[in-house]
Scaffold this active site. Structure first.
Site, PDB file in Angstrom:
ATOM      1  N   VAL A 196       4.049  -1.291   3.552  1.00 54.90           N
ATOM      2  CA  VAL A 196       3.488  -0.158   3.430  1.00 54.90           C
ATOM      3  C   VAL A 196       4.463   1.191   3.060  1.00 54.90           C
ATOM      4  CG1 VAL A 196       1.883   2.045   4.201  1.00 54.90           C
ATOM      5  CG2 VAL A 196       1.380  -0.226   4.739  1.00 54.90           C
ATOM      6  N   LYS A 197       4.498   1.842   1.964  1.00 54.36           N
ATOM      7  CA  LYS A 197       5.416   2.680   1.682  1.00 54.36           C
ATOM      8  C   LYS A 197       4.803   4.069   1.935  1.00 54.36           C
ATOM      9  CE  LYS A 197       7.633   4.853  -2.618  1.00 54.36           C
ATOM     10  NZ  LYS A 197       7.746   4.572  -4.094  1.00 54.36           N
ATOM     11  N   THR A 198       5.386   4.881   2.745  1.00 56.73           N
ATOM     12  CA  THR A 198       5.245   6.228   2.876  1.00 56.73           C
ATOM     13  C   THR A 198       6.012   7.231   2.944  1.00 56.73           C
ATOM     14  OG1 THR A 198       3.473   7.164   4.403  1.00 56.73           O
ATOM     15  CG2 THR A 198       5.112   5.985   5.519  1.00 56.73           C
TER      16      THR A 198
ATOM     17  N   ASP B  51      12.421   2.983  -0.299  1.00 51.94           N
ATOM     18  CA  ASP B  51      12.033   2.616  -1.909  1.00 51.94           C
ATOM     19  C   ASP B  51      12.276   4.098  -2.514  1.00 51.94           C
ATOM     20  OD1 ASP B  51      11.291   1.745  -4.117  1.00 51.94           O
ATOM     21  OD2 ASP B  51       9.163   2.007  -3.579  1.00 51.94           O
TER      22      ASP B  51
ATOM     23  N   GLY C 168       0.872  -1.188   0.065  1.00 52.62           N
ATOM     24  CA  GLY C 168      -0.226   0.081  -0.164  1.00 52.62           C
ATOM     25  C   GLY C 168       0.898   1.357  -0.003  1.00 52.62           C
TER      26      GLY C 168
END
Length: 293
Positions: free
Chosen positions: A202-204, A250, A172
């Site tokens: 999750v990427k944030t 990332d 997500g």
């Protein structure tokens, strides 16, 4: 019926050695099936529990952005230094050699370009194609607080249901709309929602008090690199994120737009996997940059 093995060598069943059932090394992932764990173990290094993902999926809505005009020239030299590649299926098929033994995370959402409202995304690939391409995960944007928040949440949950049927993790990706402030409270909300809905990781964005974000999220978080920063600042951000609970980075523009991209990704690896301090990693970057000149 007698056993087929009729050899004279005495068998050993090691009856005094209990079979071990080790817990999976990633936070919140122990209940997954074998296939999903195996895919996650290809993205994340089992020794460090971290990952360096190289993001170059920008073209799915930006077109040939700076540094990605020719991925075959700019990205392929970097790929061996990444644990995982985040990209589109089009670039995977047209550019990435099948012999490159790297995990892939495929962009599975899309729709509008930078000329339109970005939150109007839909699922843009079938899970069968992700399996066909031997992907390790698929990714979708989630626009919490955006104009089409509910639509993006439905995209996420549909992908998760599709992924669970075939053992495919879903990443997500929290997106920040034009009208939203990228602050800690918002990031805690967005990441927790992704995890609650079933995202495997999750990427944030990195924000102040990031340890509260990672503590509140029951699955691994990787940070986005965001806009291009000076190399030392990007390494500092990665270091602080890792030491506040992030499971990796990332990064895209902070690597492929660097003056020395190979040197930069190697320095990032040292920070993420070996907890090298930013100044030392930056000195390494400068040395490698000079060697490559």
């Amino acid at each position: 019926m007698p056993e087929a093995d009729t050899g004279k060598v005495e068998k050993s069943f090691y009856v005094d050695v209990p079979q071990k059932s080790e817990l999976f090394f990633l936070k919140g992932s122990n209940s997954y099936d074998w296939g999903m764990k195996n895919r996650l173990a290809r993205i994340f290094d089992a020794a460090s529990g971290k990952t360096v993902m190289l993001a170059f999926d920008h073209g799915y809505f930006q077109g040939p952005t700076t540094g990605l005009e020719r991925p075959d020239i700019t990205i392929l030299p970097l790929a061996p230094y990444a644990d995982a590649l985040m990209l589109t299926r089009g670039i995977l098929r047209s550019v990435i050699p099948p012999s490159l033994n790297r995990a892939t995370v495929l962009r599975a959402s899309g729709g509008p370009s930078i000329l339109k409202e970005l939150s109007n995304e839909h699922i843009a690939m079938d899970m069968d194609d992700a399996v066909r391409l031997n992907a390790c995960a698929v990714a979708t944007q989630v626009f919490i607080g955006g104009e089409r928040e509910t639509q993006s949440v439905i995209n996420l949950t549909r992908l998760i249901d599709m992924g669970n049927r075939v053992g495919m993790p879903v990443l997500g990706v929290t997106a920040v709309g034009k009208e939203l402030v990228r602050d800690t409270k918002y990031i805690r909300l967005a990441t927790r929602m992704c995890a609650e809905l079933g995202a495997a990781f999750v990427k944030t964005y990195f924000v102040p008090d990031f340890e509260t974000v990672t503590a509140a999220c029951p699955v691994p978080i990787v940070i986005a690199g965001g806009k291009k920063l000076p190399e030392l600042d990007a390494l500092q951000m990665a270091y602080e994120a890792i030491n506040q609970g992030a499971a990796g980075v990332d990064m895209g523009r902070n690597i492929f737009q660097s003056e020395a991209p190979v040197a930069m990704i190697r320095a990032v690896r040292k920070v993420v996997h070996e907890n090298m301090r930013p100044k030392q990693a930056h000195e390494m970057f400068l040395d490698l940059k000079q060697q490559q000149a």
